[in-house]
Scaffold this active site. Structure first.
Site, PDB file in Angstrom:
ATOM      1  CE1 TYR A  51       8.913   8.252  20.782  1.00 26.44           C
ATOM      2  CE2 TYR A  51       6.851   9.306  21.334  1.00 26.44           C
ATOM      3  CZ  TYR A  51       8.135   8.950  21.673  1.00 26.44           C
ATOM      4  OH  TYR A  51       8.620   9.277  22.907  1.00 26.44           O
ATOM      5  CE  LYS A  80       9.463  13.195  23.721  1.00 29.72           C
ATOM      6  NZ  LYS A  80       8.435  12.286  23.212  1.00 29.72           N
TER       7      LYS A  80
HETATM    8  N1  LIG Z   1      11.699  10.950  25.748  1.00 34.31           N
HETATM    9  C1  LIG Z   1      11.970   9.690  25.554  1.00 34.31           C
HETATM   10  O1  LIG Z   1      13.100   9.287  25.214  1.00 34.31           O
HETATM   11  C2  LIG Z   1      10.870   8.679  25.740  1.00 34.31           C
HETATM   12  C3  LIG Z   1      11.165   7.314  25.745  1.00 34.31           C
HETATM   13  C4  LIG Z   1      10.130   6.409  25.972  1.00 34.31           C
HETATM   14  C5  LIG Z   1       8.833   6.890  26.180  1.00 34.31           C
HETATM   15  N2  LIG Z   1       8.560   8.241  26.103  1.00 34.31           N
HETATM   16  C6  LIG Z   1       7.157   8.765  26.283  1.00 34.31           C
HETATM   17  O2  LIG Z   1       6.601   8.227  27.480  1.00 34.31           O
HETATM   18  C7  LIG Z   1       5.371   7.590  27.144  1.00 34.31           C
HETATM   19  C8  LIG Z   1       5.044   6.479  28.129  1.00 34.31           C
HETATM   20  O3  LIG Z   1       6.033   5.471  28.152  1.00 34.31           O
HETATM   21  P1  LIG Z   1       5.818   3.991  27.541  1.00 34.31           P
HETATM   22  O4  LIG Z   1       5.070   4.109  26.265  1.00 34.31           O
HETATM   23  O5  LIG Z   1       7.147   3.328  27.544  1.00 34.31           O
HETATM   24  O6  LIG Z   1       4.882   3.205  28.536  1.00 34.31           O
HETATM   25  P2  LIG Z   1       4.327   3.269  30.049  1.00 34.31           P
HETATM   26  O7  LIG Z   1       3.486   4.515  30.221  1.00 34.31           O
HETATM   27  O8  LIG Z   1       5.412   3.015  31.008  1.00 34.31           O
HETATM   28  O9  LIG Z   1       3.301   2.054  29.994  1.00 34.31           O
HETATM   29  C9  LIG Z   1       3.727   0.709  29.852  1.00 34.31           C
HETATM   30  C10 LIG Z   1       2.546  -0.198  29.663  1.00 34.31           C
HETATM   31  O10 LIG Z   1       1.687  -0.113  30.794  1.00 34.31           O
HETATM   32  C11 LIG Z   1       0.365  -0.433  30.397  1.00 34.31           C
HETATM   33  N3  LIG Z   1      -0.561   0.343  31.243  1.00 34.31           N
HETATM   34  C12 LIG Z   1      -0.904   1.654  31.144  1.00 34.31           C
HETATM   35  N4  LIG Z   1      -1.773   1.983  32.118  1.00 34.31           N
HETATM   36  C13 LIG Z   1      -1.983   0.855  32.850  1.00 34.31           C
HETATM   37  C14 LIG Z   1      -2.782   0.573  33.973  1.00 34.31           C
HETATM   38  N5  LIG Z   1      -3.533   1.513  34.565  1.00 34.31           N
HETATM   39  N6  LIG Z   1      -2.752  -0.686  34.464  1.00 34.31           N
HETATM   40  C15 LIG Z   1      -1.999  -1.654  33.896  1.00 34.31           C
HETATM   41  N7  LIG Z   1      -1.217  -1.450  32.800  1.00 34.31           N
HETATM   42  C16 LIG Z   1      -1.216  -0.192  32.295  1.00 34.31           C
HETATM   43  C17 LIG Z   1       0.233  -0.036  28.943  1.00 34.31           C
HETATM   44  O11 LIG Z   1      -0.386  -1.098  28.230  1.00 34.31           O
HETATM   45  P3  LIG Z   1      -1.914  -0.994  27.708  1.00 34.31           P
HETATM   46  O12 LIG Z   1      -1.846  -0.264  26.402  1.00 34.31           O
HETATM   47  O13 LIG Z   1      -2.324  -2.408  27.577  1.00 34.31           O
HETATM   48  O14 LIG Z   1      -2.714  -0.248  28.737  1.00 34.31           O
HETATM   49  C18 LIG Z   1       1.668   0.201  28.470  1.00 34.31           C
HETATM   50  O15 LIG Z   1       2.039  -0.582  27.363  1.00 34.31           O
HETATM   51  C19 LIG Z   1       5.599   7.140  25.698  1.00 34.31           C
HETATM   52  O16 LIG Z   1       4.441   6.708  25.062  1.00 34.31           O
HETATM   53  C20 LIG Z   1       6.254   8.365  25.126  1.00 34.31           C
HETATM   54  O17 LIG Z   1       5.296   9.365  24.836  1.00 34.31           O
HETATM   55  C21 LIG Z   1       9.562   9.133  25.910  1.00 34.31           C
END
Ligand SMILES: NC(=O)c1ccc[n+]([C@@H]2O[C@H](COP(=O)([O-])OP(=O)(O)OC[C@H]3O[C@@H](n4cnc5c(N)ncnc54)[C@H](OP(=O)(O)O)[C@@H]3O)[C@@H](O)[C@H]2O)c1
Length: 287
Positions: A51, A80
């Site tokens: 990241y 990670k």
């Molecule tokens: N291990 C892996 O390979 C891997 C891969 C991908 C992700 N991850 C981890 O998982 C975390 C979460 O996944 P992600 O970053 O893909 O996103 P996510 O949690 O699925 O969120 C997607 C979008 O939803 C919006 N959101 C959040 N809360 C909300 C709510 N209450 N109402 C409406 N919209 C909302 C956010 O935008 P706003 O900012 O506008 O709220 C965000 O951009 C990552 O940040 C990372 O730490 C791990």
């Protein structure tokens, strides 16, 4: 169960039932999101070397600790090892670099970010086991409190369990309505390995929060669709890792504990139509 509840991992370490994800541009945006998240009540912060923001995540954590009168042990930090750092030596170096960037003397959770797979590595099994040995040794000397993997499908996890001394404590996988990785999650849970869900809302730009079943249930309970999704995960004993840069969303995502989905509502969300997912398939991704 409430936002301060924890699960106990298979090594006895306690982890919060919800976490905060940090795929956020490096710099002030990450620093202030991490500070807002901790102020809102998140106690598990998830990042990764890939990241590119471990320095900012560390800064946000340190500033939040001072401002909220918290001790280091009040916050769990997870990072990670990327696949360019597979193997015992490279993983050990990568871990120490992450530690330095975060400005910490231990991390709570360290994960292998992706499994080596059979499509690209004839020796995938040995490679994963060799990488894992680095995590085991760092765990044994107290530099990591809990070790685990990410994006491991059931057969990757089974092989690693067979090939190693210490069983992983966590598997962090993509999991959201329209992309429930039931087989991977159920295999991990059958092995007493805690499952974490990444992209619980499908990641940026996804339609997961518009899922028809989720919205129908949200209307019935007077909740946000996001809160229904979080409940669906929590009722499966899966830790959602939500990312947000909006303090209102951060708070909404921690404020969903006063209702319960019925069995038929859980099943209905399980059957939501495909919503995207597996942009990179762990069995075929070039890594
Ligand atoms: N291990 C892996 O390979 C891997 C891969 C991908 C992700 N991850 C981890 O998982 C975390 C979460 O996944 P992600 O970053 O893909 O996103 P996510 O949690 O699925 O969120 C997607 C979008 O939803 C919006 N959101 C959040 N809360 C909300 C709510 N209450 N109402 C409406 N919209 C909302 C956010 O935008 P706003 O900012 O506008 O709220 C965000 O951009 C990552 O940040 C990372 O730490 C791990």
């Amino acid at each position: 169960m409430d936002k301060t509840s924890t699960y106990t991992l298979n090594n006895g370490y306690n982890v919060p039932v919800v976490g905060f994800g940090t795929i956020i541009p490096d710099g002030e945006q990450t620093v202030s999101a991490v500070k807002d998240a901790i102020k809102s009540g998140y106690r598990l912060i998830d990042t990764a070397e890939i990241y590119g923001n471990e320095v900012s995540v560390g800064q946000g954590i340190r500033e939040a600790m001072v401002e909220n009168n918290l001790k280091r042990e009040d916050i769990l930090v997870s990072t990670k090892a990327w696949h360019s750092h597979r193997g015992y030596e490279k993983t050990t170096v990568a871990f120490n670099e992450s530690l330095q960037k975060l400005g910490l003397d231990y991390v709570d959770i360290y994960l292998i970010h992706w499994p080596a797979n059979a499509k690209w590595h004839d020796d995938w099994r040995e490679l994963n086991a060799d990488t894992w040995r680095a995590l085991e040794d760092l765990y044994k000397v107290g530099k990591i409190k809990a070790i685990g993997v990410s994006n491991f499908l059931a057969h990757h996890l089974k092989a690693l369990i067979e090939d190693s001394e210490i069983k992983p404590m966590i598997n962090q996988i993509e999991y959201h309505p329209g992309f429930a990785q039931t087989e991977a999650a159920e295999y991990a849970q059958s092995q007493n390995i805690q499952v974490e869900a990444w992209s619980p809302f499908g990641g940026p730009g996804s339609n997961v929060l518009k899922d028809a079943t989720v919205n129908e249930i949200a209307k019935k309970y007077g909740k946000q669709p996001s809160q229904v999704i979080l409940h669906w995960l929590i009722q499966k004993n899966i830790i959602p890792l939500t990312k947000s840069t909006s303090i209102n969303h951060m708070r909404d995502n921690l404020d969903d504990f006063d209702f319960e989905l019925t069995g038929s509502e859980m099943n209905a969300i399980d059957k939501s139509p495909y919503s995207g997912g597996f942009q990179f398939d762990p069995d075929t991704a070039k890594s």
